[in-house]
Scaffold this motif. Structure first.
Motif, PDB file in Angstrom:
ATOM      1  N   ALA A   7       0.841  -1.197   0.000  1.00  0.00           N
ATOM      2  CA  ALA A   7       0.000   0.000   0.000  1.00  0.00           C
ATOM      3  C   ALA A   7       0.872   1.241   0.000  1.00  0.00           C
ATOM      4  O   ALA A   7       1.929   1.266   0.621  1.00  0.00           O
ATOM      5  CB  ALA A   7      -0.905   0.020   1.231  1.00  0.00           C
ATOM      6  N   LEU A  84      -2.600  -1.098  -3.624  1.00  0.00           N
ATOM      7  CA  LEU A  84      -3.513  -0.138  -3.021  1.00  0.00           C
ATOM      8  C   LEU A  84      -2.818   1.209  -2.908  1.00  0.00           C
ATOM      9  O   LEU A  84      -1.715   1.286  -2.376  1.00  0.00           O
ATOM     10  CB  LEU A  84      -3.906  -0.653  -1.624  1.00  0.00           C
ATOM     11  CG  LEU A  84      -4.725   0.224  -0.721  1.00  0.00           C
ATOM     12  CD1 LEU A  84      -6.104   0.459  -1.316  1.00  0.00           C
ATOM     13  CD2 LEU A  84      -4.858  -0.426   0.645  1.00  0.00           C
ATOM     14  N   HIS A  93     -11.253   1.036   0.443  1.00  0.00           N
ATOM     15  CA  HIS A  93     -10.443  -0.188   0.433  1.00  0.00           C
ATOM     16  C   HIS A  93     -11.211  -1.352   1.046  1.00  0.00           C
ATOM     17  O   HIS A  93     -11.106  -2.486   0.588  1.00  0.00           O
ATOM     18  CB  HIS A  93      -9.134   0.045   1.182  1.00  0.00           C
ATOM     19  CG  HIS A  93      -8.414  -1.225   1.504  1.00  0.00           C
ATOM     20  ND1 HIS A  93      -7.909  -2.063   0.539  1.00  0.00           N
ATOM     21  CD2 HIS A  93      -8.142  -1.812   2.688  1.00  0.00           C
ATOM     22  CE1 HIS A  93      -7.349  -3.110   1.122  1.00  0.00           C
ATOM     23  NE2 HIS A  93      -7.481  -2.979   2.417  1.00  0.00           N
TER      24      HIS A  93
END
Length: 116
Positions: A7, A84, A93
């Motif tokens: 992420a 992400l 998310h």
């Protein structure tokens, strides 16, 4: 459902961005955090690592397209392929895979009634 691995939190300040980075790390993601002054991320990265997470800091002025492109390339090169990327919204998310959105709308909790 595939669990994300890496992420990137862009604009990781002391509040929401840092909280998102901590949350992603707690969920087992490798976390890359970015802000204009990367040295201001040292404490956050150290905290995440001390808790057993993987965190990396990057400097980037998100107002400059070239810097953002370079940030993505660097993160993918040094941390891993991005699963992400967030500039603030955790709820998107966590939504079900069957959900979709083109943008995030922010609305007041209570809206006044209007007459048409």
């Amino acid at each position: 459902m595939t669990v994300p691995d890496t992420a990137l939190v862009v604009g990781a300040g002391e509040s929401l961005g840092a909280a998102l980075a901590r949350r992603f790390a707690c969920e087992g993601l490798k976390v890359a955090v970015a802000r204009r002054n990367a040295h201001k991320l040292e404490a956050l990265v150290a905290e995440i690592r001390a808790a057993g997470g993987a965190a990396h800091a990057f400097g980037c002025d998100a107002r400059r397209e070239g810097e953002v492109a370079e940030l993505f390339a660097r993160v993918e090169r040094e941390v891993g392929a991005l699963d992400l990327v967030v500039f603030n919204y955790w709820a998107i998310h966590r939504q079900k895979r069957s959900a979709w959105t083109f943008e995030a709308d922010l609305r007041r909790w209570v809206e006044p009634l209007t007459t048409f």
